[in-house]
Design an enzyme around this catalytic site. Structure first.
Site, PDB file in Angstrom:
ATOM      1  CG  HIS A  22      45.192  38.118  28.312  1.00 27.19           C
ATOM      2  ND1 HIS A  22      45.803  39.279  28.698  1.00 27.19           N
ATOM      3  CD2 HIS A  22      45.247  37.296  29.398  1.00 27.19           C
ATOM      4  CE1 HIS A  22      46.216  39.172  29.954  1.00 27.19           C
ATOM      5  NE2 HIS A  22      45.901  37.977  30.395  1.00 27.19           N
ATOM      6  CG  ASP A  94      47.293  41.726  27.032  1.00 22.93           C
ATOM      7  OD1 ASP A  94      46.431  42.026  27.873  1.00 22.93           O
ATOM      8  OD2 ASP A  94      48.052  40.737  27.176  1.00 22.93           O
ATOM      9  CG  ASN A 115      47.798  38.183  36.753  1.00 22.14           C
ATOM     10  OD1 ASN A 115      48.207  38.904  37.654  1.00 22.14           O
ATOM     11  ND2 ASN A 115      46.529  37.851  36.628  1.00 22.14           N
TER      12      ASN A 115
END
Length: 188
Positions: A22, A94, A115
């Site tokens: 991430h 990512d 998100n």
């Protein structure tokens, strides 16, 4: 006033997340800074950042320290402060839908369940901003998406992700002197 560009790498702050999938956006920013002998150490806009001069313009490198879900707060603060448009923004993050070792450059799009991108879209009120999506692949077997993205790259993935980071850095550097559309055509 000089022209400005803002390059944002998405990730989560802290040692716990440092080499996780991430945080590949942070990895690209770190490699870009290293190659150009820059230090991303200022604490401003809820981020680690630096402002550097490249040719006739300034480039802001930004690593939001808000955690992924609130990345848009940091990005919006920078754009508002310097009166930048979304066209002057490049976000690196990512992507589960691309294999490790692949990257895609886009000028707009949805959040795709990411998100950090969702937060940026919500804060800026637009889906139109430059992006480099760095592939991290999807988890296999019974690994949850959360556990997978917060996990580290496997030994088999290390070479491919290092090459992908290098290509992403090269795309950022190409954007210093050219339009993002030209860069996109060369790197996609």
């Amino acid at each position: 006033m000089k022209l400005m560009k803002c390059i944002v790498g998405l990730g989560n702050p802290g040692l716990k997340y440092q080499k996780t999938r991430h945080n590949v956006g942070f990895m690209v920013i770190d490699q870009l800074a290293k190659r150009n002998k820059w230090t991303v150490s200022k604490h401003k806009f809820q981020s680690h950042c630096t402002i550097e001069t490249v040719g006739n313009e300034q480039v802001i490198l930004l690593k939001p320290q808000t955690y992924m879900n609130l990345s848009g707060e940091s990005v919006k603060a920078v754009l508002d402060f310097y009166k930048l448009t979304p066209e002057q923004l490049l976000v690196i993050y990512d992507d589960l839908d691309l294999p490790v070792g692949k990257e895609r450059l886009r000028q707009s799009g949805g959040h795709g369940g990411h998100n950090g991108i969702r937060s940026i879209i919500d804060q800026l009120g637009t889906k139109t901003f430059n992006r480099i999506r760095v592939g991290i692949d999807r988890p296999e077997f019974d690994v949850t998406v959360t556990d997978y993205v917060l996990g580290k790259f496997s030994k088999e993935q290390h070479l491919a992700i290092a090459e992908s980071i290098d290509r992403s850095v090269a795309a950022c550097e190409a954007w210093f002197n050219r339009s993002f559309l030209e860069v996109m055509n060369d790197f996609n």
